[in-house]
Design a protein around this motif. Structure first.
Motif, PDB file in Angstrom:
ATOM      1  N   GLY A  14      29.797  42.905  44.428  1.00  0.00           N
ATOM      2  CA  GLY A  14      30.087  44.034  45.296  1.00  0.00           C
ATOM      3  C   GLY A  14      31.011  45.083  44.712  1.00  0.00           C
ATOM      4  N   LYS A  15      31.413  46.003  45.567  1.00  0.00           N
ATOM      5  CA  LYS A  15      32.139  47.207  45.158  1.00  0.00           C
ATOM      6  C   LYS A  15      33.528  46.926  44.574  1.00  0.00           C
ATOM      7  N   ALA A  20      37.060  46.956  39.989  1.00  0.00           N
ATOM      8  CA  ALA A  20      38.018  46.197  39.180  1.00  0.00           C
ATOM      9  C   ALA A  20      37.541  46.108  37.733  1.00  0.00           C
ATOM     10  N   LEU A  21      36.240  45.881  37.542  1.00  0.00           N
ATOM     11  CA  LEU A  21      35.689  45.821  36.193  1.00  0.00           C
ATOM     12  C   LEU A  21      35.831  47.168  35.499  1.00  0.00           C
ATOM     13  N   TYR A  22      35.531  48.237  36.212  1.00  0.00           N
ATOM     14  CA  TYR A  22      35.674  49.580  35.630  1.00  0.00           C
ATOM     15  C   TYR A  22      37.106  49.826  35.164  1.00  0.00           C
ATOM     16  N   GLY A 100      42.197  35.639  33.790  1.00  0.00           N
ATOM     17  CA  GLY A 100      41.184  35.816  34.824  1.00  0.00           C
ATOM     18  C   GLY A 100      41.521  37.026  35.665  1.00  0.00           C
ATOM     19  N   ALA A 101      40.543  37.865  35.950  1.00  0.00           N
ATOM     20  CA  ALA A 101      40.769  39.094  36.714  1.00  0.00           C
ATOM     21  C   ALA A 101      40.046  39.026  38.057  1.00  0.00           C
ATOM     22  N   PHE A 102      40.669  39.617  39.077  1.00  0.00           N
ATOM     23  CA  PHE A 102      40.152  39.572  40.438  1.00  0.00           C
ATOM     24  C   PHE A 102      40.290  40.933  41.106  1.00  0.00           C
ATOM     25  N   GLY A 103      39.402  41.206  42.068  1.00  0.00           N
ATOM     26  CA  GLY A 103      39.412  42.491  42.754  1.00  0.00           C
ATOM     27  C   GLY A 103      40.188  42.499  44.053  1.00  0.00           C
ATOM     28  N   PHE A 127      45.170  41.600  38.328  1.00  0.00           N
ATOM     29  CA  PHE A 127      44.710  42.174  39.596  1.00  0.00           C
ATOM     30  C   PHE A 127      44.732  43.703  39.477  1.00  0.00           C
ATOM     31  N   PRO A 128      43.689  44.300  38.915  1.00  0.00           N
ATOM     32  CA  PRO A 128      43.700  45.746  38.638  1.00  0.00           C
ATOM     33  C   PRO A 128      43.711  46.647  39.873  1.00  0.00           C
TER      34      PRO A 128
END
Length: 233
Positions: A14-15, A20-22, A100-103, A127-128
């Motif tokens: 999802g968005k 977060a990836l961007y 590890g990254a999370f939105g 956590f971006p």
């Protein structure tokens, strides 16, 4: 430059995960090596969002990032989830992943839970989107050229008309008072199919709208949900 952080990103399809990836891809010291997605092994759909695995595969092809899929049993509960995640984190660590990254945006208890999970495997959490204004995030998402539609809505706070709808400025204006613009409290979930992180738009078509009810974790009345089935085009 600091040592590059080899990272997996928790990918919901999802968005929030897309944004977060961007954002994390803009960081010169972070390298996203894997996306991690939990999938219901019985229904073969992404957890919570209900997205079919076939559509997830097309989305991943457009992202061109390898997937680490975590298969969850239909009735496994929290213990089965944590065992599966522990196994996944052990495998990712063995592959050289360090972060590890999370939105997540503002749910402090969830952030703390994720950090503790990762600490057990000597992984650090990123956590971006953390503590950013959710309305501003949604306008940034739209302004960057991302496109997404709602695939699940909580029927206790949103009616059936909100499912299967494109998330745009008009959608945000329609949201009732008290509903978070990012759906951070679980009001709605999305499928992101276009934007700057994709090599090409993800082909799809909308299927039927389906209603289901789920037990209230707090012991109240069953919670209704509306799902828009997304089909592989």
């Amino acid at each position: 430059m600091d040592t590059v952080k080899d990272t997996f990103l928790s990918w919901s399809s999802g968005k929030d995960a897309a944004l977060a990836l961007y954002k994390i891809q803009q960081a010169p010291d972070v390298r996203v090596q894997k996306l991690l997605t939990t999938v219901n092994s019985h229904y073969k759909r992404v957890s919570m969002h209900g997205l079919r695995e076939a559509v997830l595969e097309k989305q991943l092809s457009a992202l061109d990032i390898p997937l680490h899929k975590v298969a969850l049993p239909q009735q496994g509960g929290m213990e089965a989830y944590e065992n599966a995640m522990d196994c996944a984190f052990s495998q990712l660590t063995a592959e050289g992943i360090t972060h590890g990254a999370f939105g997540d945006i503002f749910l402090e208890d969830l952030k703390t839970y994720r950090e503790k999970q990762l600490q057990n495997h000597q992984l650090l959490a990123l956590f971006p989107l953390w503590e950013q204004d959710t309305r501003a995030l949604m306008h940034e998402f739209i302004g960057l050229g991302f496109e997404a539609i709602t695939v699940a809505v909580n029927g206790a706070v949103l009616d059936k008309s909100f499912v299967g709808q494109k998330v745009d400025a008009a959608f945000l204006k329609r949201l009732p008072k008290g509903v978070d613009p990012c759906g951070e409290n679980g009001e709605f979930h999305t499928f992101c199919y276009q934007g700057p992180i994709f090599k090409h738009p993800v082909p799809y078509k909308k299927g039927k709208t389906i209603g289901r009810t789920y037990p209230d974790p707090k012991g109240g009345n069953p919670v209704p949900y509306w799902f828009c089935d997304i089909l592989s085009d």
